[in-house]
Design an enzyme around this catalytic site. Structure first.
Site, short mmCIF file in Angstrom:
data_model
loop_
_atom_site.label_atom_id
_atom_site.label_comp_id
_atom_site.label_asym_id
_atom_site.label_seq_id
_atom_site.Cartn_x
_atom_site.Cartn_y
_atom_site.Cartn_z
N CYS A 1 36.11 13.32 -38.32
CA CYS A 1 36.89 12.08 -38.33
C CYS A 1 36.23 11.03 -37.43
O CYS A 1 35.17 10.52 -37.75
CB CYS A 1 38.34 12.37 -37.94
SG CYS A 1 39.45 11.00 -38.36
N HIS B 1 40.13 17.03 -41.35
CA HIS B 1 40.26 17.76 -40.09
C HIS B 1 40.35 19.27 -40.32
O HIS B 1 41.47 19.80 -40.38
CB HIS B 1 41.53 17.32 -39.36
CG HIS B 1 41.42 15.97 -38.72
ND1 HIS B 1 40.87 15.79 -37.48
CD2 HIS B 1 41.78 14.75 -39.14
CE1 HIS B 1 40.91 14.50 -37.16
NE2 HIS B 1 41.45 13.85 -38.16
N GLU C 1 39.87 21.53 -38.20
CA GLU C 1 40.44 22.17 -36.99
C GLU C 1 41.96 22.11 -36.99
O GLU C 1 42.61 22.81 -36.23
CB GLU C 1 39.84 21.53 -35.72
CG GLU C 1 40.50 20.26 -35.23
CD GLU C 1 40.20 19.02 -36.07
OE1 GLU C 1 39.65 19.15 -37.19
OE2 GLU C 1 40.55 17.91 -35.62
#
Lengths: 81, 232
Positions: free
Chosen positions: B86, B203, B205
């Site tokens: 990002c 994302h 994660e």
């Protein structure tokens, strides 16, 4: 001495903000608009001891390296005594 | 193998990345403050999401001038692994470690939702445990995720198999309606010529636990762990 730097999206790079602004002003009744492109404008106060040539060179470098992203933007520098 | 998560003023996904590396990859990880310049003890770096420097000037533009970024450039040139997520992707583009730029989303909205991406290549340290064509469900959360580049760069990315992820629908079809932000060629992530630097807008994660709505992101970190284990 003062430098003015204008940063604009390159031709061909979509400007969604400019498009949204155009849409809004047209809704307000402004007519005859064919395009709006939004850019950035910087005013940089400079030491009056600098020569105009040195100022132009230094601010142009700053515009190229920091103020604009050469992938998507063009810049123009003006020096005012 | 040791991981580092770079922290800029305004980073806000640094703890998520740290959590995933320590819990799901099971490896030692440090936070690295943006003023640090010593990266020699690390094998892989994550440049996390967030709003470094408040997104002032352009997203990622000011982070590029943080002292750590020169060290990150050298780290990348040495062939070690860098993942930009990002805002991290935006920073890597601004720093010239990846080509192109990320501009305002096509519809101007900040988009925060789960989308689908298709893995386009297995030939990166972050995707080598997945087959090309694999569809991942990952969250995006950005206002400037609209990937742009010139024709020559796009041709180069295509020719060199450097488009790593494309936005797609649930079945894996790359269509304009599955493109959330207007990115050129539905590009969601790319890699460097050396293939060791990858940037992506989604994302992974935030998608490593079922509780969070998807655990598809784990495959990206599993790939990286496998790469590092093979190198070690």
């Amino acid at each position: 001495m003062k430098a003015k730097v204008y940063v604009n999206l390159k031709k061909g790079v979509l400007d969604p903000q400019g498009k949204a602004i155009q849409h809004s002003v047209e809704l307000l009744g402004y007519s005859g608009i064919t395009d709006i492109r939004q850019g950035k404008y910087f005013e940089i106060a400079l030491d009056s001891g600098l020569s105009e040539t040195a100022a132009h060179e230094s601010v142009s470098r700053m515009a190229r390296e920091v103020l604009s992203n050469p992938v998507i933007e063009d810049y123009r520098v003006e020096i005012e005594a | 193998m040791k991981f580092g998560v770079i922290v800029f003023p305004g980073s806000n996904c640094d703890h998520d990345a740290y959590h995933v590396i320590s819990k799901h990859v099971g490896q030692p990880v440090d936070f690295i403050w943006h003023r640090d310049t010593e990266l020699s003890s690390y094998d892989a770096l994550i440049i996390p999401g967030g709003f470094s420097y408040g997104d002032y000037l352009r997203a990622g533009a000011l982070a590029r001038f943080s002292p750590v970024m020169n060290a990150v450039k050298k780290f990348a040139e040495s062939g070690r692994f860098v993942l930009g997520i990002c805002n991290g992707f935006q920073i890597l583009c601004e720093a010239g470690l990846l080509p192109g730029a990320l501009i305002r989303n096509r519809d101007l909205h900040f988009i925060c939702e789960h989308i689908f991406v298709r893995v386009e290549t297995s030939d990166t340290p972050f995707t080598n445990e997945m087959r090309p064509g694999t569809v991942l469900r990952l969250p995006i959360a950005h206002a400037e995720g609209n990937y742009v580049c010139d024709d020559q760069t796009l041709a180069e990315l295509q020719r060199e198999d450097r488009i790593v992820f494309r936005y797609c629908d649930q079945q894996g079809n790359v269509t304009d309606s599955a493109n959330p932000n207007g990115s050129r060629d539905n590009i969601a992530g790319i890699c460097s010529r050396g293939r060791n630097v990858v940037g992506l807008m989604p994302h992974p994660e935030r998608a490593c636990e079922d509780l969070l709505g998807s655990s598809d992101g784990r495959d990206i970190f599993r790939s990286l762990a496998a790469t590092l284990a093979a190198v070690a």
